[in-house]
Motif scaffolding. Structure first.
Motif, short mmCIF file in Angstrom:
data_model
loop_
_atom_site.label_atom_id
_atom_site.label_comp_id
_atom_site.label_asym_id
_atom_site.label_seq_id
_atom_site.Cartn_x
_atom_site.Cartn_y
_atom_site.Cartn_z
N VAL A 217 13.67 -16.45 16.48
CA VAL A 217 14.57 -15.48 17.09
C VAL A 217 14.68 -14.27 16.17
CG1 VAL A 217 16.82 -15.09 18.17
CG2 VAL A 217 15.86 -17.40 18.08
N GLY A 218 14.03 -13.18 16.56
CA GLY A 218 14.08 -11.95 15.78
C GLY A 218 14.29 -10.76 16.70
N VAL A 219 13.45 -9.74 16.57
CA VAL A 219 13.51 -8.61 17.49
C VAL A 219 13.34 -9.11 18.92
CG1 VAL A 219 12.42 -6.44 18.18
CG2 VAL A 219 12.69 -6.99 15.76
N GLY A 220 12.44 -10.06 19.09
CA GLY A 220 12.27 -10.77 20.35
C GLY A 220 12.30 -12.25 20.08
N LEU A 221 11.95 -13.05 21.07
CA LEU A 221 11.90 -14.49 20.90
C LEU A 221 10.45 -14.95 21.02
CD1 LEU A 221 14.80 -13.92 22.54
CD2 LEU A 221 14.96 -16.37 22.19
N ARG A 222 10.05 -15.83 20.14
CA ARG A 222 8.69 -16.34 20.11
C ARG A 222 8.74 -17.86 20.04
NH1 ARG A 222 7.23 -13.07 14.77
NH2 ARG A 222 5.21 -14.11 14.92
N SER A 223 7.77 -18.50 20.65
CA SER A 223 7.78 -19.96 20.66
C SER A 223 6.37 -20.51 20.61
CB SER A 223 8.49 -20.49 21.92
OG SER A 223 7.78 -20.11 23.08
N ALA A 224 6.27 -21.77 20.20
CA ALA A 224 5.00 -22.49 20.19
C ALA A 224 5.32 -23.96 20.45
CB ALA A 224 4.29 -22.32 18.85
N VAL A 225 4.35 -24.63 21.07
CA VAL A 225 4.54 -26.03 21.46
C VAL A 225 3.37 -26.85 20.94
CG1 VAL A 225 4.76 -27.63 23.40
CG2 VAL A 225 5.77 -25.33 23.55
N MET A 226 3.67 -28.05 20.43
CA MET A 226 2.65 -28.99 20.00
C MET A 226 2.83 -30.30 20.76
SD MET A 226 1.83 -30.39 16.16
CE MET A 226 0.98 -28.88 15.67
N SER A 227 1.75 -30.82 21.29
CA SER A 227 1.78 -32.10 21.99
C SER A 227 0.62 -32.95 21.47
CB SER A 227 1.64 -31.89 23.50
OG SER A 227 1.63 -33.13 24.18
N GLY A 228 0.91 -34.17 21.09
CA GLY A 228 -0.12 -35.05 20.56
C GLY A 228 -0.76 -34.54 19.29
N GLY A 229 -0.03 -33.72 18.54
CA GLY A 229 -0.54 -33.18 17.28
C GLY A 229 -1.38 -31.94 17.43
N HIS A 230 -1.47 -31.39 18.67
CA HIS A 230 -2.29 -30.21 18.92
C HIS A 230 -1.46 -29.10 19.57
CE1 HIS A 230 -5.91 -32.49 17.95
NE2 HIS A 230 -5.46 -33.46 18.73
N ALA A 322 24.18 -17.14 19.40
CA ALA A 322 23.72 -18.48 19.03
C ALA A 322 24.02 -19.48 20.14
CB ALA A 322 24.39 -18.91 17.73
N SER A 323 25.14 -19.32 20.81
CA SER A 323 25.50 -20.21 21.90
C SER A 323 24.52 -20.08 23.06
CB SER A 323 26.92 -19.91 22.38
OG SER A 323 27.31 -20.78 23.42
N TYR A 324 24.17 -18.85 23.41
CA TYR A 324 23.18 -18.63 24.47
C TYR A 324 21.81 -19.18 24.06
CZ TYR A 324 26.13 -15.75 27.49
OH TYR A 324 27.11 -15.31 28.35
N LEU A 325 21.47 -19.04 22.79
CA LEU A 325 20.21 -19.61 22.30
C LEU A 325 20.20 -21.11 22.53
CD1 LEU A 325 17.53 -19.51 20.74
CD2 LEU A 325 18.85 -19.65 18.61
N VAL A 341 12.47 -30.00 16.77
CA VAL A 341 12.58 -28.59 17.14
C VAL A 341 12.84 -27.79 15.87
CG1 VAL A 341 13.79 -26.87 18.53
CG2 VAL A 341 13.53 -29.21 19.38
N ILE A 342 11.94 -26.86 15.56
CA ILE A 342 12.08 -26.01 14.38
C ILE A 342 12.59 -24.64 14.82
CG2 ILE A 342 10.92 -25.01 12.38
CD1 ILE A 342 10.84 -28.00 12.30
N LEU A 343 13.65 -24.17 14.18
CA LEU A 343 14.24 -22.87 14.51
C LEU A 343 14.13 -21.93 13.32
CD1 LEU A 343 17.56 -24.04 16.25
CD2 LEU A 343 15.35 -23.55 17.31
N GLY A 344 13.76 -20.69 13.59
CA GLY A 344 13.68 -19.69 12.53
C GLY A 344 13.96 -18.31 13.07
N GLY A 345 13.90 -17.32 12.17
CA GLY A 345 14.10 -15.94 12.59
C GLY A 345 15.37 -15.32 12.04
#
Length: 400
Positions: A217-230, A322-325, A341-345
């Motif tokens: 969570v910074g200027v915008g929001l960015r995300s990534a997903v891992m399933s089965g280690g990939h 933070a509540s909306y996040l 779940v890893i959160l940063g920004g």
């Protein structure tokens, strides 16, 4: 309907290399069990890789009744990888040895002067200095991984049309080719959220986590997903699309092309700035009135100053974001069911209570059973996650 051919199976040496990259120090017995190799074949491969200076002996392990086993690790001086983060607010670059120890690091603000050419020049100067200070032969720099904000065309190595860069010139930039021409080393491009998740996953390698979600969570929001280690990839590389998740029907709109009621309108640096300006114009009482010199001049730096002064007005803004996040996180977790779940920004790092508020809201809204409870974390690498993960890509792609 045709399908793409499957990638070639890794060579036995590459499998040994990858195992040592992930595990650090490993015994021959562990390698035999993990890779299903005979003792004779494994001994021959290990001897060859030691002769090639890829591996080195690392002492003896504990005895289980017989001879103490030999331990192996990657030779840290066999090669070095660089990782570059290109972001909207700050960018950074680092050099790592073969055991992912960080040897050198630089970080700078992305202001209106930081054009692609300026950034490339800074990376070039950094690598030259790192080589001199650590006695690294030029040929030992094996490559540069790049983690950048999207949208990207990773296969072509192009940063396409990123939003909110302070400097002009960042549209359709063939960043991989430009860096390869200037640096003379192979480069690979990945979106920054994916690179960060790769890095954080490596940091948790002893926990054997297979399903992860990363949200920045910074200027915008960015995300990534891992399933089965990939890493999970979609049809297009739009790492910021999480910000378009609608969490309030007929709610406000942050950008002209964005969704109404989208998460980015409530939980992002831009949202915080916009909300602060609006409330100040309506008569809100805050030290911001003196710090910013007027609502229209207000920016995130002013919010941080007020936050450090424990201004209640600004604290409430951050707490609400933070509540909306947390609402957005709950939606993602209910669909993806990650283990961690890893959160940063910037929002998380600037306001100490943001992580607790967001995760508490998310936990209340996550549908779970006794068998499933996601774990929330700020991560191990945190601000280093993108550059670390980008450098790790170099070793992942290395042919041995």
């Amino acid at each position: 309907m045709s399908t793409l051919p499957a990638p070639p199976a890794p060579s036995p040496k590459k499998r040994i290399f990858d195992r040592l990259l992930d595990r650090g120090i490993v015994s021959k017995g562990e390698l035999m069990e993990a890779l299903s190799l005979t003792s004779t074949s494994l001994t021959r491969l290990l001897e060859e890789m030691i002769a090639e200076n890829v591996l080195q002996l690392s002492g003896h392990g504990d005895s289980t009744g017989g001879r103490r086993p030999l331990l192996y690790r990657l030779d840290p001086e066999y090669g070095y990888a660089a990782g570059l983060e290109i972001s909207r607010s700050y960018s950074s670059v680092a050099v790592f040895d073969m055991n992912m120890n960080k040897l050198a690091f630089d970080r700078w603000r992305m202001d209106e002067r930081m054009t692609p050419d300026q950034l490339i020049g800074r990376v070039e100067s950094f690598l030259e200095k790192a080589r001199r200070e650590h006695g690294i032969v030029t040929e030992r720099i094996l490559g540069l991984g790049i983690g950048a904000v999207g949208p990207l065309h990773s296969g072509e190595g192009v940063i396409q049309k990123p939003l909110h860069f302070p400097s002009p010139g960042w549209t359709n930039v063939p960043i991989r080719r430009l860096l390869e021409e200037r640096l003379g080393i192979p480069c690979a491009l990945e979106n920054g959220a994916n690179a960060a998740l790769l890095g954080e996953h490596w940091a948790l390698r002893d926990e054997n986590v297979k399903h992860m979600l990363y949200v920045h969570v910074g200027v915008g929001l960015r995300s990534a997903v891992m399933s089965g280690g990939h890493i999970v990839y979609g049809a297009t590389d739009m790492e910021g699309s999480i910000g378009q998740m609608i969490i309030q029907v007929d709610g406000p709109r942050l950008q002209e092309k964005g969704n109404y009621g989208a998460l980015e309108a409530f939980a992002s640096i831009q949202a915080l700035e916009k909300q602060a300006r609006s409330r100040l114009k309506l008569g809100g009482q805050s030290v911001l009135n003196a710090i910013a010199g007027g609502p229209d001049e207000l920016n995130f730096d002013h919010l941080l100053i007020a936050l450090n002064q424990e201004d209640v007005f600004v604290q409430e803004l951050f707490a609400q974001s933070a509540s909306y996040l947390g609402v957005g996180l709950a939606n993602l977790v209910n669909v993806l069911h990650p283990e961690k779940v890893i959160l940063g920004g910037a929002l998380l790092s600037a306001y100490e209570d943001a992580f607790a508020i967001a995760t508490q809201v998310a936990a209340r809204s996550v549908y779970h059973s006794d068998e499933y409870r996601p774990e929330f974390s700020k991560g191990t690498l945190q601000e280093d996650a993108v550059s670390f993960g980008a450098a790790l890509m170099v070793y992942r792609n290395l042919r041995v």
